[in-house]
Scaffold this motif. Structure first.
Motif, PDB file in Angstrom:
ATOM      1  N   GLY A 242     -47.288 -54.014   1.410  1.00  0.00           N
ATOM      2  CA  GLY A 242     -45.934 -54.137   1.962  1.00  0.00           C
ATOM      3  C   GLY A 242     -45.432 -52.941   2.755  1.00  0.00           C
ATOM      4  O   GLY A 242     -44.259 -52.910   3.118  1.00  0.00           O
ATOM      5  N   TRP A 243     -46.322 -51.982   3.092  1.00  0.00           N
ATOM      6  CA  TRP A 243     -45.794 -50.830   3.844  1.00  0.00           C
ATOM      7  C   TRP A 243     -45.487 -51.224   5.301  1.00  0.00           C
ATOM      8  O   TRP A 243     -46.278 -51.855   5.984  1.00  0.00           O
ATOM      9  CB  TRP A 243     -46.753 -49.631   3.833  1.00  0.00           C
ATOM     10  CG  TRP A 243     -46.072 -48.464   4.496  1.00  0.00           C
ATOM     11  CD1 TRP A 243     -45.160 -47.631   3.928  1.00  0.00           C
ATOM     12  CD2 TRP A 243     -46.201 -48.062   5.866  1.00  0.00           C
ATOM     13  NE1 TRP A 243     -44.706 -46.729   4.860  1.00  0.00           N
ATOM     14  CE2 TRP A 243     -45.320 -46.964   6.053  1.00  0.00           C
ATOM     15  CE3 TRP A 243     -46.956 -48.530   6.933  1.00  0.00           C
ATOM     16  CZ2 TRP A 243     -45.192 -46.330   7.283  1.00  0.00           C
ATOM     17  CZ3 TRP A 243     -46.827 -47.895   8.158  1.00  0.00           C
ATOM     18  CH2 TRP A 243     -45.945 -46.801   8.317  1.00  0.00           C
ATOM     19  N   ILE A 244     -44.316 -50.863   5.748  1.00  0.00           N
ATOM     20  CA  ILE A 244     -43.855 -51.196   7.110  1.00  0.00           C
ATOM     21  C   ILE A 244     -42.777 -50.184   7.451  1.00  0.00           C
ATOM     22  O   ILE A 244     -42.060 -49.726   6.565  1.00  0.00           O
ATOM     23  CB  ILE A 244     -43.314 -52.656   7.156  1.00  0.00           C
ATOM     24  CG1 ILE A 244     -42.737 -53.049   8.523  1.00  0.00           C
ATOM     25  CG2 ILE A 244     -42.239 -52.942   6.105  1.00  0.00           C
ATOM     26  CD1 ILE A 244     -43.768 -53.462   9.503  1.00  0.00           C
ATOM     27  N   ASP A 245     -42.631 -49.808   8.716  1.00  0.00           N
ATOM     28  CA  ASP A 245     -41.610 -48.788   9.009  1.00  0.00           C
ATOM     29  C   ASP A 245     -40.772 -49.108  10.244  1.00  0.00           C
ATOM     30  O   ASP A 245     -40.176 -48.209  10.825  1.00  0.00           O
ATOM     31  CB  ASP A 245     -42.269 -47.406   9.153  1.00  0.00           C
ATOM     32  CG  ASP A 245     -42.987 -47.252  10.489  1.00  0.00           C
ATOM     33  OD1 ASP A 245     -43.261 -48.274  11.155  1.00  0.00           O
ATOM     34  OD2 ASP A 245     -43.252 -46.100  10.887  1.00  0.00           O
ATOM     35  N   GLU A 435     -48.016 -64.515  -1.269  1.00  0.00           N
ATOM     36  CA  GLU A 435     -47.949 -63.196  -1.904  1.00  0.00           C
ATOM     37  C   GLU A 435     -47.717 -62.109  -0.832  1.00  0.00           C
ATOM     38  O   GLU A 435     -46.917 -61.196  -1.019  1.00  0.00           O
ATOM     39  CB  GLU A 435     -49.279 -62.968  -2.614  1.00  0.00           C
ATOM     40  CG  GLU A 435     -49.328 -61.757  -3.507  1.00  0.00           C
ATOM     41  CD  GLU A 435     -50.736 -61.624  -4.085  1.00  0.00           C
ATOM     42  OE1 GLU A 435     -51.159 -62.490  -4.858  1.00  0.00           O
ATOM     43  OE2 GLU A 435     -51.414 -60.645  -3.710  1.00  0.00           O
ATOM     44  N   TYR A 436     -48.420 -62.267   0.289  1.00  0.00           N
ATOM     45  CA  TYR A 436     -48.277 -61.286   1.376  1.00  0.00           C
ATOM     46  C   TYR A 436     -46.839 -61.248   1.895  1.00  0.00           C
ATOM     47  O   TYR A 436     -46.245 -60.183   2.057  1.00  0.00           O
ATOM     48  CB  TYR A 436     -49.264 -61.625   2.499  1.00  0.00           C
ATOM     49  CG  TYR A 436     -49.078 -60.747   3.735  1.00  0.00           C
ATOM     50  CD1 TYR A 436     -49.386 -59.397   3.703  1.00  0.00           C
ATOM     51  CD2 TYR A 436     -48.552 -61.280   4.915  1.00  0.00           C
ATOM     52  CE1 TYR A 436     -49.201 -58.589   4.812  1.00  0.00           C
ATOM     53  CE2 TYR A 436     -48.363 -60.487   6.029  1.00  0.00           C
ATOM     54  CZ  TYR A 436     -48.681 -59.140   5.977  1.00  0.00           C
ATOM     55  OH  TYR A 436     -48.478 -58.334   7.070  1.00  0.00           O
ATOM     56  N   ILE A 437     -46.275 -62.452   2.129  1.00  0.00           N
ATOM     57  CA  ILE A 437     -44.912 -62.520   2.685  1.00  0.00           C
ATOM     58  C   ILE A 437     -43.914 -61.913   1.696  1.00  0.00           C
ATOM     59  O   ILE A 437     -42.978 -61.206   2.080  1.00  0.00           O
ATOM     60  CB  ILE A 437     -44.534 -63.985   3.033  1.00  0.00           C
ATOM     61  CG1 ILE A 437     -45.449 -64.542   4.122  1.00  0.00           C
ATOM     62  CG2 ILE A 437     -43.066 -64.106   3.448  1.00  0.00           C
ATOM     63  CD1 ILE A 437     -45.232 -64.036   5.521  1.00  0.00           C
ATOM     64  N   GLU A 438     -44.140 -62.159   0.411  1.00  0.00           N
ATOM     65  CA  GLU A 438     -43.224 -61.592  -0.593  1.00  0.00           C
ATOM     66  C   GLU A 438     -43.279 -60.052  -0.565  1.00  0.00           C
ATOM     67  O   GLU A 438     -42.239 -59.380  -0.531  1.00  0.00           O
ATOM     68  CB  GLU A 438     -43.600 -62.116  -1.979  1.00  0.00           C
ATOM     69  CG  GLU A 438     -42.767 -61.455  -3.065  1.00  0.00           C
ATOM     70  CD  GLU A 438     -42.694 -62.253  -4.351  1.00  0.00           C
ATOM     71  OE1 GLU A 438     -43.134 -63.407  -4.361  1.00  0.00           O
ATOM     72  OE2 GLU A 438     -42.184 -61.690  -5.329  1.00  0.00           O
ATOM     73  N   ASN A 439     -44.498 -59.503  -0.539  1.00  0.00           N
ATOM     74  CA  ASN A 439     -44.632 -58.030  -0.478  1.00  0.00           C
ATOM     75  C   ASN A 439     -44.042 -57.478   0.817  1.00  0.00           C
ATOM     76  O   ASN A 439     -43.495 -56.379   0.851  1.00  0.00           O
ATOM     77  CB  ASN A 439     -46.103 -57.617  -0.589  1.00  0.00           C
ATOM     78  CG  ASN A 439     -46.602 -57.779  -2.004  1.00  0.00           C
ATOM     79  OD1 ASN A 439     -45.829 -57.683  -2.953  1.00  0.00           O
ATOM     80  ND2 ASN A 439     -47.877 -58.054  -2.156  1.00  0.00           N
ATOM     81  N   TYR A 440     -44.196 -58.254   1.884  1.00  0.00           N
ATOM     82  CA  TYR A 440     -43.676 -57.845   3.196  1.00  0.00           C
ATOM     83  C   TYR A 440     -42.147 -57.696   3.106  1.00  0.00           C
ATOM     84  O   TYR A 440     -41.571 -56.676   3.520  1.00  0.00           O
ATOM     85  CB  TYR A 440     -44.077 -58.919   4.218  1.00  0.00           C
ATOM     86  CG  TYR A 440     -43.919 -58.570   5.681  1.00  0.00           C
ATOM     87  CD1 TYR A 440     -43.068 -57.558   6.112  1.00  0.00           C
ATOM     88  CD2 TYR A 440     -44.642 -59.268   6.649  1.00  0.00           C
ATOM     89  CE1 TYR A 440     -42.944 -57.260   7.460  1.00  0.00           C
ATOM     90  CE2 TYR A 440     -44.519 -58.974   7.998  1.00  0.00           C
ATOM     91  CZ  TYR A 440     -43.664 -57.977   8.398  1.00  0.00           C
ATOM     92  OH  TYR A 440     -43.535 -57.683   9.727  1.00  0.00           O
TER      93      TYR A 440
END
Ligand SMILES: CCCCCCCCCCCCCCCCCC(=O)SCCNC(=O)CCNC(=O)[C@H](O)C(C)(C)COP(=O)(O)OP(=O)(O)OC[C@H]1O[C@@H](n2cnc3c(N)ncnc32)[C@H](O)[C@@H]1OP(=O)(O)O
Ligand SMILES: NC(=O)C1=CN([C@@H]2O[C@H](COP(=O)(O)OP(=O)(O)OC[C@H]3O[C@@H](n4cnc5c(N)ncnc54)[C@H](OP(=O)(O)O)[C@@H]3O)[C@@H](O)[C@H]2O)C=CC1
Length: 518
Positions: A242-245, A435-440
């Motif tokens: 989920g890392w995003i900046d 799962e990916y979208i939730e972490n995103y």
């Protein structure tokens, strides 16, 4: 054959765009998983009153580098900032720095670009095409260069529906365009831009296509790889999920939905939502650098770095998952939400316009009225206008379908050792989308908005307050409609009583039939 980490051991790497979203992940991954790498030369410009050294040292203090910091507290010593403004002649690199780079760089990763969709053509051309040309000239002088990896975009050829891993003929010869734009003033360039970009939606995709052509022109002199990622999203696994900046692409949309601002967006439910996690792109990029240097393919290889052909996910599923996005944001609410999160996707233009009016403009108008009456400065309409501008630029990508061939991605995977496949994993078949979208979504809260997870109870309380406001508002509206329209007219009253008695009869009927069955 040497593993990827073994290959990078002792090598000097030059990176442009290292302070950007993908550049940072590239720097982190190289330092963490290729500990033998000799030096990372990063081309950085001073910005917002900060020197380039300050910017690089701030960058390495960020959370993204926590893991590598734990493993090697001295990791920053390998990162060498080089002052460079890519839009200047010679990339504004000092002669001393240039000699150093020419003498020792082994691999170049060119990530820098302007990715804005509304960039004036002249500036997009300057950075995405002319700077690439200049970097290639520098690369040609490097004595020990083994690979030049150029980051393009899967949408460089978005005027086509099926996109192979080839470099297509450019819409115009880049040199001719550069020469013509040189003498034109900004107004003239603005006027001819729509004619020039043709079927492409913006100057970004247009100049990225020209950049590929410029890179190809040097492919007989350099070992080149071109990486074409689709819509790059938060990290899947590394350095943590989920890392995003930034607010680019879907991130801003998720945040706006989580804040309860965005309620409707136009997308084709059956079209592929070709998101690709940033760590997958970087793993593929490093593997492609290794492959290019070690195997030296005869022509420049293009890697379409996409998910649609392998593990497709559709905008409609984000619609369902939109439900998932909403439930994630209801469980982990963003602070100071405007309304409770509840966004819908529709492919219908008119329905979308209706919801924009009812769910965006009307509440914004009411809220601004409230701010005005309470002596504050209204700002909600301005926020919505900006949101609509951003969404209108993104909708081109969410309303259409593309098909990318990604054979080179599979070919590259076939060349990796089992160990490298784990360390530099880009096998998106294993990606679990919900799962990916939730972490995103959680990543946007934690790393973009820098919100503390311990404040979630207060944010939930705020959502409950918003729900109560909505119930009160709906009740008041109903009373208002009754008083103004129904109570005053005998016919409306009769219709009203008729509808109510019909509902009552239905209810009694169902209650009676369910008692009989029991
Ligand atoms: C449940 C429903 C779910 C539906 C999901 C549907 C998702 C659809 C997504 C489709 C994505 C398609 C992307 C296609 C990508 C192509 C791939 C690539 O190659 S290329 C890569 C893709 N490239 C791109 O994605 C670039 C697209 N972006 C642009 O081109 C421009 O940002 C702009 C033209 C949209 C707005 O320009 P402008 O109006 O001048 O605004 P500025 O930018 O100057 O920002 C000003 C300030 O606002 C801040 N902020 C921003 N957003 C938000 C937010 N949501 N909130 C809060 N704040 C926000 C921002 O940080 C900044 O703060 P500061 O620094 O001042 O402190
Ligand atoms: N993000 C995405 O969804 C996708 C991105 N790509 C491609 O990936 C690459 C990286 O994108 P991303 O990391 O998201 O982009 P960012 O906007 O996050 O980063 C851009 C980088 O380029 C640097 N840069 C911009 N202008 C200059 C300049 N004049 N001189 C020196 N450096 C400059 C920026 O430096 P500074 O910090 O100083 O501004 C920054 O480091 C790009 O080539 C893009 O086309 C492809 C597909 C999708």
């Amino acid at each position: 054959m040497a593993s990827i980490a073994d290959y990078y051991a002792g090598k000097s790497v030059l990176i442009t765009g290292a302070t950007g979203f993908m550049g940072k992940v590239l720097v982190e991954k190289l330092l963490r998983c290729c500990p033998g790498v000799s030096a990372l030369y990063v081309l950085v410009r001073p910005k917002a009153g900060q020197s380039m050294q300050q910017r690089v040292s701030d960058m390495m203090k960020c959370k993204l580098f926590d893991r590598v910091r734990e493993e090697d507290p001295d990791f920053h010593k390998k990162v060498v900032p080089i002052s460079s403004e890519l839009t200047q002649p010679g990339l504004a690199i000092s002669p001393q720095d240039e000699s150093k780079l020419v003498a020792c760089v082994n691999i170049v990763f060119h990530c820098a670009a302007t990715i804005r969709f509304d960039e004036p053509l002249k500036h997009a051309l300057q950075l995405n095409v002319i700077a690439t040309q200049q970097l290639l000239s520098l690369a040609k002088q490097m004595h020990n260069l083994e690979a030049f990896v150029h980051i393009s975009t899967a949408y460089a050829n978005c005027n086509r529906r099926h996109i192979d891993e080839v470099i297509y003929p450019p819409p115009v010869e880049p040199k001719k365009l550069i020469d013509s734009l040189e003498w034109m003033d900004d107004g003239m360039v603005r006027d001819i831009t729509p004619r020039l970009i043709g079927e492409r939606p913006n100057t970004y995709t247009y100049t990225k296509a020209l950049a590929e052509c410029v890179v190809q022109q040097e492919s007989d002199k350099l070992n080149i790889a071109i990486i074409r990622p689709s819509i790059v999203g938060a990290s899947w696994q590394e350095p943590f999920p989920g890392w995003i900046d930034n607010f680019n692409g879907p991130s801003g949309v998720f945040i706006a939905a989580g804040k309860g601002i965005l309620r409707t967006m136009r997308a084709n439910n059956d079209a592929v939502a070709d998101l690709i996690p940033v760590d997958v792109v970087i793993n593929l990029t490093l593997a492609a650098g290794w492959y290019t240097a070690v195997h030296r393919p005869k022509t420049a290889l293009v890697y379409n770095c996409t998910t649609g052909g392998i593990n497709p996910f559709h905008w409609g599923e984000i619609g369902e998952c939109g439900y998932h996005v909403m439930s994630t944001f209801k469980r982990n609410p963003l602070e100071q939400a405007f309304r409770r999160p509840n966004a819908n996707i529709t492919s219908n233009y008119l329905i979308n316009q209706y919801w924009i009016l009812v769910s965006h403009k009307f509440p914004a108008l009411l809220y601004d009225l409230y701010l005005r009456l309470s002596g504050q400065k209204p700002h909600m309409m301005r926020i919505f206008n900006r949101l609509h501008k951003a969404i209108s630029l993104l909708e081109y990508f969410s309303s259409q379908d593309w098909e990318w061939n990604s054979d080179n991605m599979s070919m590259l995977m076939g060349h990796l050792s089992p160990e490298d496949r784990k360390t530099f994993n880009f096998d998106v078949r294993q990606l679990n989308w919900p799962e990916y979208i939730e972490n995103y979504c959680i990543g946007t809260k934690k790393y973009v908005l820098n919100e503390d997870m311990s404040d979630i109870p207060a944010a939930r309380q705020h959502l409950r307050k918003l729900r109560n406001i909505r119930y009160t508002f709906n009740t008041l509206l109903l009373v208002f409609i009754w008083r103004v329209f129904i109570a005053r007219s005998q016919m409306a009253r009769n219709i009203w009583y008729f509808v109510v008695s019909l509902c009552f009869k239905f209810l009694s009927y169902f209650r009676a039939s369910s008692t009989l069955t029991n």
